[in-house]
Design a protein around this motif. Structure first.
Motif, PDB file in Angstrom:
ATOM      1  N   UNK A  43      -8.839 -46.113 -36.028  1.00 19.77           N
ATOM      2  CA  UNK A  43     -10.252 -46.572 -35.749  1.00 19.77           C
ATOM      3  C   UNK A  43     -10.947 -45.285 -35.979  1.00 19.77           C
ATOM      4  N   UNK A  44     -12.158 -45.666 -36.567  1.00 22.15           N
ATOM      5  CA  UNK A  44     -13.118 -44.465 -36.799  1.00 22.15           C
ATOM      6  C   UNK A  44     -13.738 -43.789 -35.545  1.00 22.15           C
ATOM      7  N   UNK A  45     -13.796 -42.712 -35.483  1.00 20.85           N
ATOM      8  CA  UNK A  45     -14.402 -41.976 -34.192  1.00 20.85           C
ATOM      9  C   UNK A  45     -15.658 -42.156 -34.191  1.00 20.85           C
ATOM     10  N   UNK A  46     -16.698 -42.507 -35.032  1.00 21.16           N
ATOM     11  CA  UNK A  46     -17.928 -42.755 -34.858  1.00 21.16           C
ATOM     12  C   UNK A  46     -18.271 -44.264 -35.068  1.00 21.16           C
ATOM     13  N   UNK A  69      -1.172 -33.762 -46.375  1.00 21.32           N
ATOM     14  CA  UNK A  69      -0.848 -32.897 -47.317  1.00 21.32           C
ATOM     15  C   UNK A  69      -2.328 -32.375 -47.741  1.00 21.32           C
ATOM     16  N   UNK A  70      -3.354 -33.198 -47.687  1.00 16.05           N
ATOM     17  CA  UNK A  70      -4.550 -33.072 -47.859  1.00 16.05           C
ATOM     18  C   UNK A  70      -5.532 -32.209 -46.987  1.00 16.05           C
ATOM     19  N   UNK A  71      -4.807 -31.764 -46.029  1.00 16.07           N
ATOM     20  CA  UNK A  71      -5.641 -30.931 -44.798  1.00 16.07           C
ATOM     21  C   UNK A  71      -6.167 -32.108 -43.892  1.00 16.07           C
ATOM     22  N   UNK A  72      -7.519 -31.652 -43.271  1.00 15.80           N
ATOM     23  CA  UNK A  72      -8.003 -32.345 -42.185  1.00 15.80           C
ATOM     24  C   UNK A  72      -8.770 -33.524 -42.820  1.00 15.80           C
ATOM     25  N   UNK A  73      -7.987 -34.525 -43.357  1.00 11.10           N
ATOM     26  CA  UNK A  73      -8.770 -35.628 -43.770  1.00 11.10           C
ATOM     27  C   UNK A  73      -9.170 -36.359 -42.808  1.00 11.10           C
ATOM     28  N   UNK A  77      -8.841 -36.481 -38.607  1.00 15.27           N
ATOM     29  CA  UNK A  77     -10.170 -36.304 -37.698  1.00 15.27           C
ATOM     30  C   UNK A  77      -9.985 -37.592 -36.757  1.00 15.27           C
ATOM     31  N   UNK A  78     -10.015 -38.896 -37.401  1.00 21.08           N
ATOM     32  CA  UNK A  78      -9.955 -40.049 -36.469  1.00 21.08           C
ATOM     33  C   UNK A  78      -8.815 -40.210 -35.469  1.00 21.08           C
ATOM     34  N   UNK A  79      -7.632 -39.985 -35.924  1.00 19.87           N
ATOM     35  CA  UNK A  79      -6.680 -39.597 -35.258  1.00 19.87           C
ATOM     36  C   UNK A  79      -6.471 -38.975 -33.925  1.00 19.87           C
ATOM     37  N   UNK A  95       2.133 -49.272 -32.808  1.00 21.45           N
ATOM     38  CA  UNK A  95       1.232 -48.122 -32.202  1.00 21.45           C
ATOM     39  C   UNK A  95       1.921 -47.023 -31.860  1.00 21.45           C
ATOM     40  N   UNK A  96       1.529 -45.859 -32.027  1.00 19.26           N
ATOM     41  CA  UNK A  96       1.950 -44.531 -31.712  1.00 19.26           C
ATOM     42  C   UNK A  96       0.667 -43.593 -31.120  1.00 19.26           C
ATOM     43  N   UNK A  97       1.275 -42.864 -30.135  1.00 20.29           N
ATOM     44  CA  UNK A  97       0.186 -41.555 -29.649  1.00 20.29           C
ATOM     45  C   UNK A  97       0.686 -40.533 -30.620  1.00 20.29           C
ATOM     46  N   UNK A  98      -0.038 -39.632 -30.796  1.00 23.22           N
ATOM     47  CA  UNK A  98       0.067 -38.424 -31.702  1.00 23.22           C
ATOM     48  C   UNK A  98       0.537 -37.061 -30.792  1.00 23.22           C
ATOM     49  N   UNK A  99       1.500 -36.174 -31.081  1.00 28.05           N
ATOM     50  CA  UNK A  99       1.556 -35.078 -30.605  1.00 28.05           C
ATOM     51  C   UNK A  99       1.384 -34.137 -31.603  1.00 28.05           C
ATOM     52  N   UNK A 100       0.399 -33.187 -31.704  1.00 29.70           N
ATOM     53  CA  UNK A 100       0.046 -32.279 -32.784  1.00 29.70           C
ATOM     54  C   UNK A 100       1.337 -30.950 -32.531  1.00 29.70           C
TER      55      UNK A 100
END
Length: 151
Positions: A43-46, A69-73, A77-79, A95-100
């Motif tokens: 989902x888009x952050x804005x 691989x493209x960086x901060x796509x 940013x949305x994730x 659906x998954x939660x993310x751990x940086x």
């Protein structure tokens, strides 16, 4: 400012790559593609709108990872803002939660990712697939990596 404090830049896809990604994403969403290909939905952050892009999921010793691989796509940013993503392939949807992943843990994952998916991602890396792990030591700040955690 240290290299680790610098946010990785985003490498904008070329027009032909955008067309390919849209077409390939459509096919993956229908269930086509290799075992590691999924359609990532976030989902888009804005806007709140759901965006989708094809990704390669890296499986390592029972854990699953996403590498950008493209960086901060935009999907990264949305994730980061939403804290979760959905992977879709045909009728499968989870659906998954993310751990940086901290930069210090990224070199072996980046090396594996590049080796497994070199045909499609080599152009985004300044080192060649097959390079020793030490060659990946300076790369982590430029490549977001997330572990996928079940909902």
């Amino acid at each position: 400012m240290s290299a680790a404090a610098v946010k990785p830049q985003f490498r904008e896809p070329k027009p032909a790559e955008k067309i390919f990604n849209r077409a390939f994403g459509f096919l993956v969403g229908l269930g086509f593609g290799l075992k590691h290909n999924y359609l990532l939905e976030v989902r888009g952050r804005k806007s709140g709108k759901v965006y989708a892009t094809p990704v390669n999921v890296l499986d390592v010793e029972g854990k699953r990872y996403l590498v950008a691989p493209r960086g901060r796509t935009q999907w990264v940013r949305n994730a980061e803002a939403m804290g979760e993503i959905t992977l879709k392939k045909g009728r499968f949807r989870q659906t998954f939660r993310l751990r940086p992943i901290p930069d210090v843990e990224k070199p072996p994952l980046l090396k594996l990712y590049l080796e497994r998916f070199a045909a499609t991602v080599q152009r985004y890396f300044p080192v060649r697939a097959g390079s020793p792990q030490d060659a990946f030591r300076e790369l982590p700040p430029n490549y977001p990596v997330f572990e996928l955690l079940s909902g």
